[in-house]
Design an enzyme around this catalytic site. Structure first.
Site, PDB file in Angstrom:
ATOM      1  N   SER A   1      18.253   4.339  -6.509  1.00 48.96           N
ATOM      2  CA  SER A   1      17.720   4.512  -7.916  1.00 48.96           C
ATOM      3  C   SER A   1      16.703   2.927  -8.235  1.00 48.96           C
ATOM      4  CB  SER A   1      18.703   4.693  -8.812  1.00 48.96           C
ATOM      5  OG  SER A   1      19.912   3.885  -8.752  1.00 48.96           O
TER       6      SER A   1
ATOM      7  N   ALA B   1      18.886  10.535 -17.564  1.00 50.65           N
ATOM      8  CA  ALA B   1      18.985  11.595 -16.492  1.00 50.65           C
ATOM      9  C   ALA B   1      20.646  11.897 -16.327  1.00 50.65           C
ATOM     10  CB  ALA B   1      18.602  10.964 -15.084  1.00 50.65           C
ATOM     11  N   MET B   2      21.183  10.993 -16.107  1.00 54.30           N
ATOM     12  CA  MET B   2      22.808  11.327 -15.826  1.00 54.30           C
ATOM     13  C   MET B   2      23.460  11.933 -17.143  1.00 54.30           C
ATOM     14  SD  MET B   2      24.242  11.642 -13.195  1.00 54.30           S
ATOM     15  CE  MET B   2      26.101  12.324 -12.708  1.00 54.30           C
TER      16      MET B   2
ATOM     17  N   GLY C   1      23.885   7.258 -24.251  1.00 56.39           N
ATOM     18  CA  GLY C   1      22.695   7.048 -23.223  1.00 56.39           C
ATOM     19  C   GLY C   1      22.744   8.308 -22.384  1.00 56.39           C
TER      20      GLY C   1
ATOM     21  N   GLU D   1      20.009  -2.577 -12.483  1.00 54.12           N
ATOM     22  CA  GLU D   1      21.723  -2.840 -12.474  1.00 54.12           C
ATOM     23  C   GLU D   1      22.128  -4.015 -11.388  1.00 54.12           C
ATOM     24  OE1 GLU D   1      22.707   1.510 -12.513  1.00 54.12           O
ATOM     25  OE2 GLU D   1      23.375   1.016 -14.436  1.00 54.12           O
TER      26      GLU D   1
ATOM     27  N   ASN E   1      27.379   3.488 -12.851  1.00 56.66           N
ATOM     28  CA  ASN E   1      27.610   2.716 -11.565  1.00 56.66           C
ATOM     29  C   ASN E   1      27.988   1.316 -11.857  1.00 56.66           C
ATOM     30  OD1 ASN E   1      27.120   4.834  -9.562  1.00 56.66           O
ATOM     31  ND2 ASN E   1      24.845   4.427  -9.895  1.00 56.66           N
TER      32      ASN E   1
ATOM     33  N   LYS F   1      31.721   3.179  -3.908  1.00 57.22           N
ATOM     34  CA  LYS F   1      30.578   3.616  -4.225  1.00 57.22           C
ATOM     35  C   LYS F   1      29.605   2.356  -4.489  1.00 57.22           C
ATOM     36  CE  LYS F   1      27.801   6.583  -6.956  1.00 57.22           C
ATOM     37  NZ  LYS F   1      27.345   7.301  -8.346  1.00 57.22           N
TER      38      LYS F   1
HETATM   39  P1  NAD Z   1      18.009   6.868 -16.996  1.00 56.98           P
HETATM   40  O1  NAD Z   1      17.074   5.678 -16.650  1.00 56.98           O
HETATM   41  O2  NAD Z   1      17.599   8.270 -16.592  1.00 56.98           O
HETATM   42  O3  NAD Z   1      18.609   6.757 -18.551  1.00 56.98           O
HETATM   43  C1  NAD Z   1      19.185   5.603 -18.810  1.00 56.98           C
HETATM   44  C2  NAD Z   1      18.704   5.247 -20.232  1.00 56.98           C
HETATM   45  O4  NAD Z   1      17.284   4.932 -20.181  1.00 56.98           O
HETATM   46  C3  NAD Z   1      18.473   6.382 -21.103  1.00 56.98           C
HETATM   47  O5  NAD Z   1      18.886   5.761 -22.447  1.00 56.98           O
HETATM   48  C4  NAD Z   1      17.082   6.952 -21.082  1.00 56.98           C
HETATM   49  O6  NAD Z   1      16.806   7.402 -22.355  1.00 56.98           O
HETATM   50  C5  NAD Z   1      16.398   5.636 -20.966  1.00 56.98           C
HETATM   51  N1  NAD Z   1      15.148   5.848 -20.433  1.00 56.98           N
HETATM   52  C6  NAD Z   1      14.649   6.570 -19.122  1.00 56.98           C
HETATM   53  N2  NAD Z   1      13.579   6.714 -19.079  1.00 56.98           N
HETATM   54  C7  NAD Z   1      13.056   6.098 -20.042  1.00 56.98           C
HETATM   55  C8  NAD Z   1      11.606   5.810 -20.206  1.00 56.98           C
HETATM   56  N3  NAD Z   1      10.705   6.204 -19.581  1.00 56.98           N
HETATM   57  N4  NAD Z   1      11.310   4.952 -21.466  1.00 56.98           N
HETATM   58  C9  NAD Z   1      12.213   4.633 -22.221  1.00 56.98           C
HETATM   59  N5  NAD Z   1      13.649   4.989 -21.753  1.00 56.98           N
HETATM   60  C10 NAD Z   1      13.996   5.491 -20.751  1.00 56.98           C
HETATM   61  O7  NAD Z   1      19.327   6.323 -16.211  1.00 56.98           O
HETATM   62  P2  NAD Z   1      20.405   7.343 -15.352  1.00 56.98           P
HETATM   63  O8  NAD Z   1      19.892   7.608 -14.006  1.00 56.98           O
HETATM   64  O9  NAD Z   1      20.891   8.345 -16.239  1.00 56.98           O
HETATM   65  O10 NAD Z   1      21.541   6.396 -15.106  1.00 56.98           O
HETATM   66  C11 NAD Z   1      22.656   6.133 -15.949  1.00 56.98           C
HETATM   67  C12 NAD Z   1      23.741   5.554 -15.546  1.00 56.98           C
HETATM   68  O11 NAD Z   1      24.317   6.468 -14.579  1.00 56.98           O
HETATM   69  C13 NAD Z   1      23.419   4.283 -14.554  1.00 56.98           C
HETATM   70  O12 NAD Z   1      24.554   3.433 -14.593  1.00 56.98           O
HETATM   71  C14 NAD Z   1      23.430   4.859 -13.347  1.00 56.98           C
HETATM   72  O13 NAD Z   1      23.629   3.953 -12.125  1.00 56.98           O
HETATM   73  C15 NAD Z   1      24.595   5.886 -13.362  1.00 56.98           C
HETATM   74  N6  NAD Z   1      24.217   6.949 -12.428  1.00 56.98           N
HETATM   75  C16 NAD Z   1      23.142   7.670 -12.403  1.00 56.98           C
HETATM   76  C17 NAD Z   1      22.867   8.750 -10.988  1.00 56.98           C
HETATM   77  C18 NAD Z   1      21.654   9.474 -11.171  1.00 56.98           C
HETATM   78  O14 NAD Z   1      21.540  10.416 -10.315  1.00 56.98           O
HETATM   79  N7  NAD Z   1      20.695   9.391 -12.001  1.00 56.98           N
HETATM   80  C19 NAD Z   1      23.917   9.071 -10.565  1.00 56.98           C
HETATM   81  C20 NAD Z   1      25.191   8.151 -10.690  1.00 56.98           C
HETATM   82  C21 NAD Z   1      25.167   7.279 -11.446  1.00 56.98           C
END
Ligand code: NAD
Length: 309
Positions: free
Chosen positions: A260, A10-11, A7, A272, A105, A187
């Site tokens: 988010s 972003a994170m 996965g 989520e 999260n 959190k």
């Molecule tokens: P994200 O949406 O950036 O990525 C999650 C998944 O979605 C990845 O597999 C990604 O490739 C896919 N994805 C993203 N955009 C897409 C699109 N346009 N089309 C198809 N697929 C897409 O999510 P995230 O922010 O990385 O979050 C992952 C986990 O981390 C979650 O549980 C989130 O709550 C937690 N988290 C995120 C942050 C943050 O700042 N981003 C901070 C703390 C915790």
């Protein structure tokens, strides 16, 4: 020491990039083919406050994995974690000593993931880092953060030390937690109030906090959360959590941002919610604790998700 980021949005991108920059043996595993292709073709473009640069790193679908990992860091959105873990298990990427580290999260991950690997192999982390994606293969990394981590059954484990060392050496500011559930619930308190309410109201965190009765609105959500957390053995305190939530309101804090979940909703992506208010309600049912407000919030968000079609 072979590491996979399972996965790598972003994170996951943030964690993967930091590890790679510190010369760790790390690959990105994801299901978004355009993102994978872009990273493999042109590298990961990383924009920080001060510079934009490109990092070479390998990315693939779980079915393309040919190696076994010592550490798998799970950073899908919560509702896709089981599918990811199962795919990695089926392809043989997980051994009996592989540490599965959930940095997502929300609540309940160790229970859900333990359908596939024992809890002694599952580690939980809470992170205060943030990250964004500007498009496939394009990371936006701002601000600073930290990570705390513990084995999900609370037992000491040499693998926890190794995980923390690897993350910390990469500049991710990591430490071993002696009560990760306290940090998780703390959190979740912030996320289960601000994520759904700012989404339903279409407001920034600051705009929500400006309302003079904001505290009255969030009190029932938080009271139910405290009752459920305490009944599950994590002693969080209402006033402390309230202060943590209210500290996000000023513009210098997170006031100018949408949470988010609001971004997920705007982008027509599933939220989520089931791992936040929905899981509080589920635990409440198991414990015989009434959680009408968290039930309602969960339904409101699910109704909003139905509008995507
Ligand atoms: P994200 O949406 O950036 O990525 C999650 C998944 O979605 C990845 O597999 C990604 O490739 C896919 N994805 C993203 N955009 C897409 C699109 N346009 N089309 C198809 N697929 C897409 O999510 P995230 O922010 O990385 O979050 C992952 C986990 O981390 C979650 O549980 C989130 O709550 C937690 N988290 C995120 C942050 C943050 O700042 N981003 C901070 C703390 C915790």
């Amino acid at each position: 020491y072979k590491i996979a980021i399972a996965g790598a949005g972003a994170m996951g991108g943030r964690i993967g990039a930091y590890l790679k920059q510190n010369d760790e043996d790390v690959v990105l595993i994801d299901r978004w083919q355009d993102h994978i292709d872009e990273i493999n073709k042109n590298g990961m473009e990383i924009q920080t406050e001060t510079e934009t640069y490109t990092l070479e790193i390998r990315a693939m679908q779980p079915e393309e994995v040919k190696e076994k990992f010592d550490l798998i860091i799970l950073l899908t959105k919560a509702m896709y974690a089981e599918d990811m873990l199962k795919a990695l298990k089926d392809i043989g990427a997980i051994t009996e000593s592989t540490a599965i580290l959930s940095m997502m999260n929300g609540l309940g991950h160790a229970d859900y993931l333990s359908k596939y690997v024992p809890k002694s192999q599952i580690f939980l982390a809470v992170t205060m880092w943030t990250a964004g994606l500007r498009g496939p293969g394009q990371l936006l990394l701002e601000g600073k953060g930290g990570i705390e981590c513990q084995r999900s059954d609370g037992q000491p484990d040499e693998r926890t030390e190794r995980i923390v060392q690897v993350l910390d050496n990469a500049g991710l500011n990591a430490k071993i937690s002696d009560d990760v559930f306290f940090s998780i619930w703390s959190k979740v308190a912030v996320n289960s109030v601000l994520n759904p309410l700012c989404t339903i109201l279409d407001k920034t965190i600051g705009e929500f906090g400006e309302y003079e009765d904001a505290r009255e609105m969030l009190t029932p959500i938080l009271k139910e959360l405290v009752a459920v957390a305490n009944a599950r053995g994590t002693n969080v305190v209402f006033e402390t959590l309230l202060a943590k939530i209210e500290a996000t309101y000023p513009n210098e804090a997170q006031g100018l941002h949408h949470p988010s979940m609001h971004q997920d909703y705007t982008n027509k992506r599933l939220t989520e919610i089931d791992y936040l208010n929905g899981q509080i309600a589920k635990y409440g049912d198991e414990l015989g604790i009434e959680t009408p407000t968290n039930d309602l919030i969960t339904h409101l968000i699910h109704q909003l998700e139905m509008k995507y079609a």
